[in-house]
Design a protein around this motif. Structure first.
Motif, PDB file in Angstrom:
ATOM      1  N   ALA A 163       0.823  -1.202   0.000  1.00  0.00           N
ATOM      2  CA  ALA A 163       0.000   0.000   0.000  1.00  0.00           C
ATOM      3  C   ALA A 163       0.861   1.258   0.000  1.00  0.00           C
ATOM      4  CB  ALA A 163      -0.926  -0.010   1.204  1.00  0.00           C
ATOM      5  N   HIS A 164       1.918   1.253   0.789  1.00  0.00           N
ATOM      6  CA  HIS A 164       2.802   2.417   0.830  1.00  0.00           C
ATOM      7  C   HIS A 164       3.548   2.601  -0.485  1.00  0.00           C
ATOM      8  CE1 HIS A 164       2.207   3.889   4.839  1.00  0.00           C
ATOM      9  NE2 HIS A 164       2.444   2.719   5.387  1.00  0.00           N
ATOM     10  N   LEU A 165       3.778   1.512  -1.193  1.00  0.00           N
ATOM     11  CA  LEU A 165       4.401   1.627  -2.510  1.00  0.00           C
ATOM     12  C   LEU A 165       3.531   2.483  -3.421  1.00  0.00           C
ATOM     13  CD1 LEU A 165       6.619   0.779  -4.500  1.00  0.00           C
ATOM     14  CD2 LEU A 165       5.257  -1.250  -5.038  1.00  0.00           C
ATOM     15  N   ALA A 166       2.225   2.222  -3.376  1.00  0.00           N
ATOM     16  CA  ALA A 166       1.306   3.046  -4.159  1.00  0.00           C
ATOM     17  C   ALA A 166       1.269   4.466  -3.618  1.00  0.00           C
ATOM     18  CB  ALA A 166      -0.095   2.439  -4.124  1.00  0.00           C
ATOM     19  N   GLU A 167       1.352   4.595  -2.313  1.00  0.00           N
ATOM     20  CA  GLU A 167       1.271   5.907  -1.690  1.00  0.00           C
ATOM     21  C   GLU A 167       2.454   6.787  -2.072  1.00  0.00           C
ATOM     22  OE1 GLU A 167       1.488   5.979   2.632  1.00  0.00           O
ATOM     23  OE2 GLU A 167      -0.393   7.082   2.682  1.00  0.00           O
ATOM     24  N   THR A 168       3.634   6.184  -2.322  1.00  0.00           N
ATOM     25  CA  THR A 168       4.800   6.979  -2.705  1.00  0.00           C
ATOM     26  C   THR A 168       4.601   7.660  -4.054  1.00  0.00           C
ATOM     27  OG1 THR A 168       5.869   5.058  -3.755  1.00  0.00           O
ATOM     28  CG2 THR A 168       6.378   5.491  -1.434  1.00  0.00           C
ATOM     29  N   ARG A 169       3.700   7.106  -4.857  1.00  0.00           N
ATOM     30  CA  ARG A 169       3.402   7.729  -6.139  1.00  0.00           C
ATOM     31  C   ARG A 169       2.468   8.916  -5.986  1.00  0.00           C
ATOM     32  NH1 ARG A 169       3.291   5.194 -10.537  1.00  0.00           N
ATOM     33  NH2 ARG A 169       3.549   7.318 -11.309  1.00  0.00           N
ATOM     34  N   GLY A 222       0.582   2.078 -11.447  1.00  0.00           N
ATOM     35  CA  GLY A 222       0.605   1.977 -12.914  1.00  0.00           C
ATOM     36  C   GLY A 222       0.161   3.233 -13.631  1.00  0.00           C
ATOM     37  N   ILE A 223      -0.137   4.298 -12.887  1.00  0.00           N
ATOM     38  CA  ILE A 223      -0.586   5.554 -13.497  1.00  0.00           C
ATOM     39  C   ILE A 223       0.597   6.508 -13.649  1.00  0.00           C
ATOM     40  CG2 ILE A 223      -2.184   7.504 -13.273  1.00  0.00           C
ATOM     41  CD1 ILE A 223      -3.507   4.738 -13.673  1.00  0.00           C
ATOM     42  N   PRO A 224       0.791   7.091 -14.819  1.00  0.00           N
ATOM     43  CA  PRO A 224       1.925   8.002 -15.029  1.00  0.00           C
ATOM     44  C   PRO A 224       1.880   9.204 -14.072  1.00  0.00           C
ATOM     45  CG  PRO A 224       0.930   7.387 -17.122  1.00  0.00           C
ATOM     46  CD  PRO A 224       0.021   6.877 -16.051  1.00  0.00           C
ATOM     47  N   ASP A 225       3.054   9.687 -13.684  1.00  0.00           N
ATOM     48  CA  ASP A 225       3.139  10.802 -12.737  1.00  0.00           C
ATOM     49  C   ASP A 225       2.425  12.047 -13.234  1.00  0.00           C
ATOM     50  OD1 ASP A 225       4.551   9.356 -10.887  1.00  0.00           O
ATOM     51  OD2 ASP A 225       6.520  10.069 -11.521  1.00  0.00           O
ATOM     52  N   HIS A 226       2.532  12.318 -14.535  1.00  0.00           N
ATOM     53  CA  HIS A 226       1.968  13.581 -15.036  1.00  0.00           C
ATOM     54  C   HIS A 226       0.443  13.594 -14.932  1.00  0.00           C
ATOM     55  CE1 HIS A 226       1.405  11.163 -18.752  1.00  0.00           C
ATOM     56  NE2 HIS A 226       0.461  12.050 -19.068  1.00  0.00           N
ATOM     57  N   ILE A 227      -0.153  12.402 -14.812  1.00  0.00           N
ATOM     58  CA  ILE A 227      -1.605  12.324 -14.601  1.00  0.00           C
ATOM     59  C   ILE A 227      -1.917  12.241 -13.108  1.00  0.00           C
ATOM     60  CG2 ILE A 227      -3.662  10.887 -14.951  1.00  0.00           C
ATOM     61  CD1 ILE A 227      -2.501  10.068 -17.648  1.00  0.00           C
ATOM     62  N   LEU A 228      -1.186  11.387 -12.415  1.00  0.00           N
ATOM     63  CA  LEU A 228      -1.460  11.162 -11.000  1.00  0.00           C
ATOM     64  C   LEU A 228      -1.290  12.442 -10.186  1.00  0.00           C
ATOM     65  CD1 LEU A 228      -2.173   8.807  -9.064  1.00  0.00           C
ATOM     66  CD2 LEU A 228       0.280   8.531  -8.674  1.00  0.00           C
ATOM     67  N   ASN A 229      -0.293  13.257 -10.538  1.00  0.00           N
ATOM     68  CA  ASN A 229       0.007  14.443  -9.742  1.00  0.00           C
ATOM     69  C   ASN A 229      -0.315  15.743 -10.480  1.00  0.00           C
ATOM     70  OD1 ASN A 229       1.065  12.931  -7.524  1.00  0.00           O
ATOM     71  ND2 ASN A 229       2.942  12.588  -8.710  1.00  0.00           N
ATOM     72  N   LYS A 230      -1.184  15.674 -11.457  1.00  0.00           N
ATOM     73  CA  LYS A 230      -1.564  16.876 -12.197  1.00  0.00           C
ATOM     74  C   LYS A 230      -2.340  17.832 -11.281  1.00  0.00           C
ATOM     75  CE  LYS A 230      -3.928  18.445 -16.384  1.00  0.00           C
ATOM     76  NZ  LYS A 230      -4.663  18.039 -17.605  1.00  0.00           N
ATOM     77  N   PRO A 231      -1.922  19.084 -11.184  1.00  0.00           N
ATOM     78  CA  PRO A 231      -2.595  20.016 -10.276  1.00  0.00           C
ATOM     79  C   PRO A 231      -3.966  20.480 -10.755  1.00  0.00           C
ATOM     80  CG  PRO A 231      -0.842  21.118 -11.473  1.00  0.00           C
ATOM     81  CD  PRO A 231      -0.719  19.666 -11.808  1.00  0.00           C
ATOM     82  N   GLY A 232      -4.232  20.374 -11.995  1.00  0.00           N
ATOM     83  CA  GLY A 232      -5.512  20.838 -12.523  1.00  0.00           C
ATOM     84  C   GLY A 232      -6.433  19.698 -12.886  1.00  0.00           C
ATOM     85  N   LYS A 233      -7.538  20.046 -13.534  1.00  0.00           N
ATOM     86  CA  LYS A 233      -8.528  19.056 -13.931  1.00  0.00           C
ATOM     87  C   LYS A 233      -7.973  18.160 -15.031  1.00  0.00           C
ATOM     88  CE  LYS A 233     -13.315  18.617 -15.487  1.00  0.00           C
ATOM     89  NZ  LYS A 233     -14.553  19.340 -15.873  1.00  0.00           N
TER      90      LYS A 233
END
Length: 367
Positions: A163-169, A222-233
């Motif tokens: 679970a924490h592995l996913a949380e690090t993303r 499995g979700i790319p960073d630019h989507i997972l951490n995108k600040p906008g909609k």
């Protein structure tokens, strides 16, 4: 063999001559205690050192031998002490009665010394064997319990690690795992007596649900960073990719299941939660647009826990909402996003959920 290491025998007989004869016979081999009536015999049997074997006269004034035996068997301290009846009543019927009440042997008077010694030795050896077996079983049970606890801890640590592995993303989630785990446990416990859920939410099921809850978002790895951490909609294509985390998570758990000989209940529940916790009661959720009771109970519980925590927590795309605002938003989704009965339980005990949020709050949690 010194006196402290000898087996201890208790002789209970109202006739002084019988006590003398038996004591003289047995003292060279054993530590011998004596009592001249049933009441005194019980007192001695309950005192330290407790006897390893009792030689008990049947016909005594006051408490007879049968009554003494019943009193011994009713006492947890004495119930396992073997008793040999001594009696002048030599009929098979009397012997049968004594044995049926729980005596281990039956010696008739007048005694034959060799027979008494042989039978005492036999019963002491039998007791020694029983005690050894009991000790072995106790040790085995303790070892099994230790290994089960160790396996249980290993399982829990492994779950948290995944679970924490996913949380690090998704670093903004903070103590999201601990909070949602607490919400799940509380909500399931509140619903365990409800007619719709009482056959599902057993104590074991609730324990497994609580254990499985942290794995609900492992598919986010499995979700790319630019989507997972995108600040906008998210755009429509990005949102479509984000939604795949539900199936990615359940697929990963299913692959893990293929490597074991038999299914594990907590993995089955974890797979349900990961796959369907974004489904909605009205059928507008994802990934399979399940509706109503077609959505597993585990996933419906997680839906409320996950959304509540997301509402009160800051994300890259939103600020944290107040507890009262979160309550209102969840209430509005009763019968739409959330199971109506689960929503009612959540709202009726809202303060308890807030307490869990405060207990595991982080800098992003709303006050």
């Amino acid at each position: 063999m010194n006196d402290s290491t000898r087996p201890t025998l208790l002789i209970v007989d109202d006739a002084p001559e019988n006590l003398f004869v038996l004591s003289e016979l047995l003292q060279p081999h054993y530590r011998v205690l004596a009592a001249n009536n049933g009441e005194r015999g019980l007192q001695v049997a309950r005192s330290a050192p407790r006897p390893d074997l009792i030689l008990l006269d049947v016909m005594m004034p006051g408490m007879n031998g049968y009554q003494v035996l019943q009193a011994l068997q009713a006492d947890a301290l004495c119930a396992n002490i073997p008793v040999i009846f001594l009696t002048a009543l030599a009929s098979p019927r009397e012997e049968e009665r004594g044995l049926s009440l729980g005596a281990v042997d039956y010696i008739t008077k007048p005694i034959t010394p060799a027979i008494v010694l042989a039978r005492v030795r036999t019963q002491l050896q039998a007791k020694q064997a029983r005690d050894w077996l009991k000790d072995q079983n106790t040790a085995l049970e303790a070892e099994v319990a230790r290994r089960m606890a160790e396996n249980d801890l290993t399982q829990q640590v492994s779950i948290r690690a995944l679970a924490h592995l996913a949380e690090t993303r998704d670093p903004e989630t903070g103590k999201h795992l601990a909070r949602t785990q607490g919400y799940m446990a509380l909500l399931a416990d509140l619903l365990k007596g409800h007619p719709r859920f009482q056959h599902t939410l057993s104590p074991r099921c609730i324990s497994l649900l609580t254990r499985s809850a942290p794995m609900h978002d492992i598919g986010k790895v499995g979700i790319p960073d630019h989507i997972l951490n995108k600040p906008g909609k998210l755009t429509a294509p990005e949102w479509a990719i984000m939604q795949t985390h539900a199936r990615l998570g359940s697929d990963a758990i299913e692959l893990a299941e293929q490597d074991i000989e038999r299914p594990l209940e907590f993995l089955t529940l974890a797979k349900e939660i990961a796959h369907w916790h974004h489904e909605k009661w009205d059928g507008t959720g994802y990934p399979d647009q399940l509706a109503g009771d077609a959505i597993p109970v585990s996933a419906r519980l997680m839906a409320i826990a996950d959304v509540f925590d997301a509402l009160i927590s800051a994300r890259v795309y939103k600020p944290a909402f107040s507890f009262e605002m979160a309550r209102e938003l969840i209430a509005e989704q009763r019968g739409k996003h959330f199971d109506p009965d689960m929503t009612d339980a959540f709202l009726s005990h809202f303060a308890a959920f807030v307490a869990i949020a405060m207990q595991h709050r982080d800098d992003q949690a709303s006050a």
